[in-house]
Design a protein around this motif. Structure first.
Motif, PDB file in Angstrom:
ATOM      1  N   LEU B  60       0.843  -1.201   0.000  1.00  0.00           N
ATOM      2  CA  LEU B  60       0.000   0.000   0.000  1.00  0.00           C
ATOM      3  C   LEU B  60       0.875   1.248   0.000  1.00  0.00           C
ATOM      4  CD1 LEU B  60      -2.654  -1.058   2.686  1.00  0.00           C
ATOM      5  CD2 LEU B  60      -2.944  -1.028   0.216  1.00  0.00           C
ATOM      6  N   LEU B  61       0.327   2.361  -0.513  1.00  0.00           N
ATOM      7  CA  LEU B  61       1.098   3.614  -0.591  1.00  0.00           C
ATOM      8  C   LEU B  61       1.141   4.289   0.776  1.00  0.00           C
ATOM      9  CD1 LEU B  61       1.128   3.302  -3.637  1.00  0.00           C
ATOM     10  CD2 LEU B  61       0.325   5.641  -3.822  1.00  0.00           C
ATOM     11  N   GLY B  62       1.858   3.669   1.723  1.00  0.00           N
ATOM     12  CA  GLY B  62       1.876   4.248   3.063  1.00  0.00           C
ATOM     13  C   GLY B  62       3.288   4.370   3.590  1.00  0.00           C
ATOM     14  N   ASP B  63       3.427   4.126   4.887  1.00  0.00           N
ATOM     15  CA  ASP B  63       4.706   4.364   5.543  1.00  0.00           C
ATOM     16  C   ASP B  63       5.618   3.149   5.564  1.00  0.00           C
ATOM     17  OD1 ASP B  63       2.802   6.311   7.835  1.00  0.00           O
ATOM     18  OD2 ASP B  63       4.048   7.004   6.160  1.00  0.00           O
ATOM     19  N   GLN B  64       5.202   2.066   4.925  1.00  0.00           N
ATOM     20  CA  GLN B  64       6.054   0.880   4.943  1.00  0.00           C
ATOM     21  C   GLN B  64       7.400   1.196   4.311  1.00  0.00           C
ATOM     22  OE1 GLN B  64       4.259  -2.701   3.427  1.00  0.00           O
ATOM     23  NE2 GLN B  64       6.248  -3.614   2.975  1.00  0.00           N
ATOM     24  N   LEU B  65       8.467   0.804   5.007  1.00  0.00           N
ATOM     25  CA  LEU B  65       9.804   1.076   4.503  1.00  0.00           C
ATOM     26  C   LEU B  65      10.176   0.019   3.469  1.00  0.00           C
ATOM     27  CD1 LEU B  65      12.275   2.984   4.937  1.00  0.00           C
ATOM     28  CD2 LEU B  65      13.234   1.158   6.357  1.00  0.00           C
ATOM     29  N   LEU B  66      10.587   0.489   2.306  1.00  0.00           N
ATOM     30  CA  LEU B  66      11.030  -0.430   1.258  1.00  0.00           C
ATOM     31  C   LEU B  66      12.546  -0.437   1.207  1.00  0.00           C
ATOM     32  CD1 LEU B  66       8.610   0.891  -1.515  1.00  0.00           C
ATOM     33  CD2 LEU B  66       8.269  -1.111  -0.057  1.00  0.00           C
TER      34      LEU B  66
END
Lengths: 155, 83
Positions: B60-66
């Protein structure tokens, strides 16, 4: 018939040629199964009063195949007696009344294959990266499945 | 440098199906979207409808660190309509 060749198999195909119900059902037929259940998704000629000329499908092919494989794995976990699963999806232009998707599942008895087919199409619509464009007489529209978990709920 | 793939409406708005972009090795999904919109401003209109697929996993276009490796595949995924 060589019984040892009858290991459970998944048959997944994305192709732009016309789909064949005969071909897909024959893939899943098995001597140990008394039931083959089938779902065919066909192109409707209308949407909200507009005349649909044809559909166009595109896919993120490598990921779509992976997601369909996941669906097959889940089917086998939920219904361990399921034998073979076939999912064929057409890409490119699909004229009205032709099939966009055919799903076939075989199992010894009918309950499992009927439930598994329903699960397959419902989950495909929620998670497989394939897109459908509806072409009308003077415009077109990218469709959005209501099953899609990230799509906006209001239009 | 990652491979960015565009599909359906996002391909129409960006005007292309794939390209290579240079992005930071670590960033949030939201930040990655901002980088892509910088290159293709017309994509901004679909921000609320899309997700990413990073190495074929939905994000999802959120705060997950890639954490991206060179050559990783990032796809813009508009609402799907298979079946």
């Amino acid at each position: 018939m060589d019984e040892s060749e009858d290991v459970p198999k998944d048959f997944i195909k994305l192709k732009s040629e016309k789909l064949s119900v005969d071909e897909v059902s024959e893939l899943v037929i098995s001597p140990s199964c008394g039931a083959v259940s089938l779902f065919i998704g066909t192109t409707r000629n209308n949407f909200e009063g507009k005349k649909v000329i044809h559909l166009e499908y595109e896919a993120y092919i490598s990921m779509a195949e992976t997601e369909i494989k996941k669906i097959c794995r889940n089917v086998r976990q939920k219904w361990p007696s399921v034998k073979h699963i076939a999912v064929h999806h057409r890409l490119g232009v699909v004229p009205v009344t032709e099939a966009s998707v055919i799903i076939a599942v075989s199992s010894p008895h009918r309950a499992e294959s009927l439930e598994a087919v329903m699960y397959c199409i419902n989950t495909l619509k929620a998670s497989v990266p394939i897109w459908k464009k509806e072409i009308y007489e003077d415009e077109y529209s990218w469709k959005e499945n209501k099953e899609c978990f990230w799509a906006s709920s209001e239009k | 440098q990652v491979s960015v793939l565009y599909f359906a409406r996002s391909a129409e708005l960006a005007g292309l199906r794939s390209e290579t972009l240079s992005v930071p090795r670590q960033l949030t999904a939201r930040q990655l979207w901002d980088e892509i919109v910088r290159v293709h401003p017309r994509l901004a209109v679909i921000r609320d409808q899309v997700v990413f697929a990073v190495q074929q996993e939905y994000v999802l276009l959120g705060d997950q660190l890639l954490v991206l490796q060179p050559g990783d595949e990032v796809a813009i995924i508009p609402p799907i309509s298979g079946g």
